[in-house]
Design a protein around this motif. Structure first.
Motif, short mmCIF file in Angstrom:
data_model
loop_
_atom_site.label_atom_id
_atom_site.label_comp_id
_atom_site.label_asym_id
_atom_site.label_seq_id
_atom_site.Cartn_x
_atom_site.Cartn_y
_atom_site.Cartn_z
N ALA A 1 21.06 -1.34 8.93
CA ALA A 1 22.19 -2.19 9.32
C ALA A 1 22.72 -2.95 8.10
O ALA A 1 21.96 -3.54 7.33
CB ALA A 1 21.76 -3.16 10.41
N ARG A 2 24.03 -2.92 7.95
CA ARG A 2 24.66 -3.66 6.85
C ARG A 2 24.75 -5.15 7.20
O ARG A 2 24.76 -5.52 8.37
CB ARG A 2 26.06 -3.11 6.59
N GLU A 3 24.79 -5.98 6.18
CA GLU A 3 24.99 -7.41 6.41
C GLU A 3 26.31 -7.63 7.15
O GLU A 3 27.31 -6.96 6.87
CB GLU A 3 24.99 -8.17 5.09
N THR B 1 26.55 -7.20 10.41
CA THR B 1 26.49 -6.51 11.71
C THR B 1 25.62 -7.26 12.71
O THR B 1 25.49 -6.83 13.85
CB THR B 1 25.95 -5.08 11.55
N ASP C 1 28.81 4.92 9.54
CA ASP C 1 28.82 4.46 8.16
C ASP C 1 29.52 3.11 7.98
O ASP C 1 29.33 2.43 6.98
CB ASP C 1 29.50 5.52 7.27
N TYR C 2 30.31 2.69 8.97
CA TYR C 2 30.96 1.37 8.88
C TYR C 2 29.94 0.24 8.97
O TYR C 2 30.09 -0.80 8.31
CB TYR C 2 31.98 1.21 10.01
N ASP C 3 28.91 0.44 9.78
CA ASP C 3 27.96 -0.65 10.07
C ASP C 3 26.56 -0.40 9.53
O ASP C 3 25.72 -1.30 9.56
CB ASP C 3 27.89 -0.89 11.58
N PHE C 4 26.30 0.82 9.05
CA PHE C 4 24.97 1.18 8.57
C PHE C 4 25.09 2.03 7.31
O PHE C 4 26.07 2.74 7.12
CB PHE C 4 24.21 2.03 9.63
N THR C 5 24.07 1.93 6.46
CA THR C 5 23.91 2.99 5.47
C THR C 5 23.24 4.15 6.19
O THR C 5 22.29 3.95 6.95
CB THR C 5 23.06 2.53 4.28
N ASN D 1 26.49 -2.22 18.00
CA ASN D 1 27.13 -1.43 16.95
C ASN D 1 27.09 0.07 17.16
O ASN D 1 27.80 0.81 16.47
CB ASN D 1 26.50 -1.77 15.59
N HIS E 1 15.70 -3.99 11.20
CA HIS E 1 17.09 -3.60 10.94
C HIS E 1 17.20 -2.18 10.36
O HIS E 1 18.26 -1.78 9.90
CB HIS E 1 17.80 -4.59 10.02
N GLU E 2 16.10 -1.44 10.41
CA GLU E 2 16.12 -0.03 10.05
C GLU E 2 15.88 0.79 11.31
O GLU E 2 15.01 0.45 12.12
CB GLU E 2 15.06 0.29 8.99
#
Length: 415
Positions: free
Chosen positions: A311-313, A315, A277-281, A332, A296-297
């Motif tokens: 992937a979150r912005e 990363t 959860d730190y780097d992805f929803t 990641n 990025h999914e």
């Protein structure tokens, strides 16, 4: 600009083409090739995987294997299974898979283009795999495996190739047992051959290796050895070229190349989800496989449940390598959380080509062999070109091309 040449193709009698045609030597094991060739004395596996004709305990990289390949190739020629064209030609190779067609030009590409970077690479090669093909080429005096190249579309070339298909009858046209249709035309008109050669020299600044880096590298190393030994007598010597099929980029599709991992590196399921959860929803999406829908999914399969990871912005970077989904996953997840530093050597990870579908990921995890699986959105052909243009190499197991060319339909003799 790209240098290509027509060549005197060694190819099967029309009636035997479907029996001769074989999957690429490097996509199946010796045991699988032996099964595929059972009861078929014409199968090109007797040349490309000649260990099938030797005792099961034979070292597949030993000289007897290469000697057997050479003997089998000569037998095919002597018996008339394979016949060589008397004048140089280009060839059109069309593949249809699941209703999608791609059409390539089979030709001899210049090894000087490979050495000078006009033919662009995007992968590292392994010396052991190079040596295998070097020994095979030197012993058989033939390039039996095709290198799959791509280029940015040239409308004038498309017109010539389209017209030839529409106006001429194919030399071969069959559907293989995997449902892929293979059709080959022979371009035997000298004026058309010359037009194609000139168009490549004027309109194609470079080509890109899509599949076959080891075959290309091996051909180049054999050429260098032959040159050093004084075995090459002219610039047009066949050993100065290697067997390629070149496709326009607009017709190509790259499939996903997915990952399965044996364990969670000591993490519990809850800990892994929390750290992701730190780097992805992270979103649970149920029990049915779902392919990633965009760059990025990712789709993750863990404990009988599929999850969507986006992937979150921050990363990833925007350079040609950093923006790749295989890089995002490696940095990641695989490295940061699962402790996999080198995908090439770590025995805890394995790779599943997209042709096998997401159910193969489910099977590998549900069996207990693996604990978690990751499905990726496919690399685009433009991403591949961007990386090759930048002089960088892609992370391992980034691209899976389908459909694949069949060995045996066209062989390039170098002596």
């Amino acid at each position: 600009m790209a240098i290509i040449r027509p060549f005197k193709g060694l190819r099967p009698q029309e009636a035997l083409a479907a029996k001769v045609a074989a999957r690429p030597y490097d996509v199946l094991s010796a045991a699988e090739a032996k099964t595929a060739a059972a009861g078929n004395p014409y199968a090109y596996y007797h040349v490309s995987k000649s260990e099938i004709d030797l005792p099961d305990d034979t070292d597949v990289h030993s000289q007897p294997v290469y000697d057997k390949a050479a003997a089998n190739l000569q037998r095919f020629i002597q018996e008339g299974t394979l016949l060589q064209d008397t004048t140089p030609h280009y060839y059109i190779y069309k593949l249809i898979m699941d209703g999608r067609a791609q059409v390539g030009l089979v030709c001899a590409s210049a090894i000087t283009d490979y050495n000078t970077g006009i033919i662009k690479k995007h992968e590292f090669t392994r010396p052991d795999k190079e040596l295998d093909r070097i020994n095979h080429i030197k012993t058989t005096r033939a390039q039996t495996g095709n290198v799959f190249l791509a280029y940015n579309d040239v409308p004038e070339l498309n017109v010539i190739i389209d017209h030839w298909q529409q106006s001429q009858s194919p030399a071969y046209d069959f559907t293989a047992d995997d449902g892929i249709r293979h059709t080959v035309w022979v371009i035997n008109d000298p004026a058309t051959v010359q037009d194609i050669t000139v168009l490549f020299a004027q309109k194609v600044p470079c080509t890109y290796i899509a599949d076959g880096h080891h075959r290309a590298a091996s051909a180049a190393l054999v050429q260098r050895e032959f040159q050093e030994k004084g075995m090459i007598k002219s610039a047009e010597d066949p050993a100065n070229f290697f067997l390629t099929t070149i496709f326009p980029a607009s017709q190509l599709a790259i499939l996903d190349y997915n990952r399965v991992v044996k364990d969670l590196n000591g993490l519990s399921k809850a800990e892994l989800l929390s750290r992701l959860d730190y780097d992805f929803t992270v979103e649970a999406i149920g029990h049915l496989p779902q392919q990633p829908a965009m760059l990025h999914e990712f789709s993750m399969y863990l404990d009988h449940t599929w999850y969507r990871l986006v992937a979150r912005e921050g990363t990833y970077t925007t350079d040609p390598i950093g923006i790749l989904d295989v890089t995002i996953l490696q940095q990641n997840v695989l490295d940061k959380l699962l402790g996999i530093k080198d995908q090439r050597t770590d025995k805890r990870i394995d790779f599943v080509g997209g042709i096998r579908g997401l159910q193969e990921l489910v099977k590998r995890v549900d069996s207990g062999e693996m604990q978690v699986a990751f499905a990726l959105y496919p690399v685009t052909i433009q991403q591949l070109f961007d990386i090759a243009d930048s002089g960088q190499v892609m992370p391992p197991k980034s691209t899976w091309f389908e459909p694949k060319l069949r060995d045996g339909l066209l062989t390039h003799l170098i002596a």
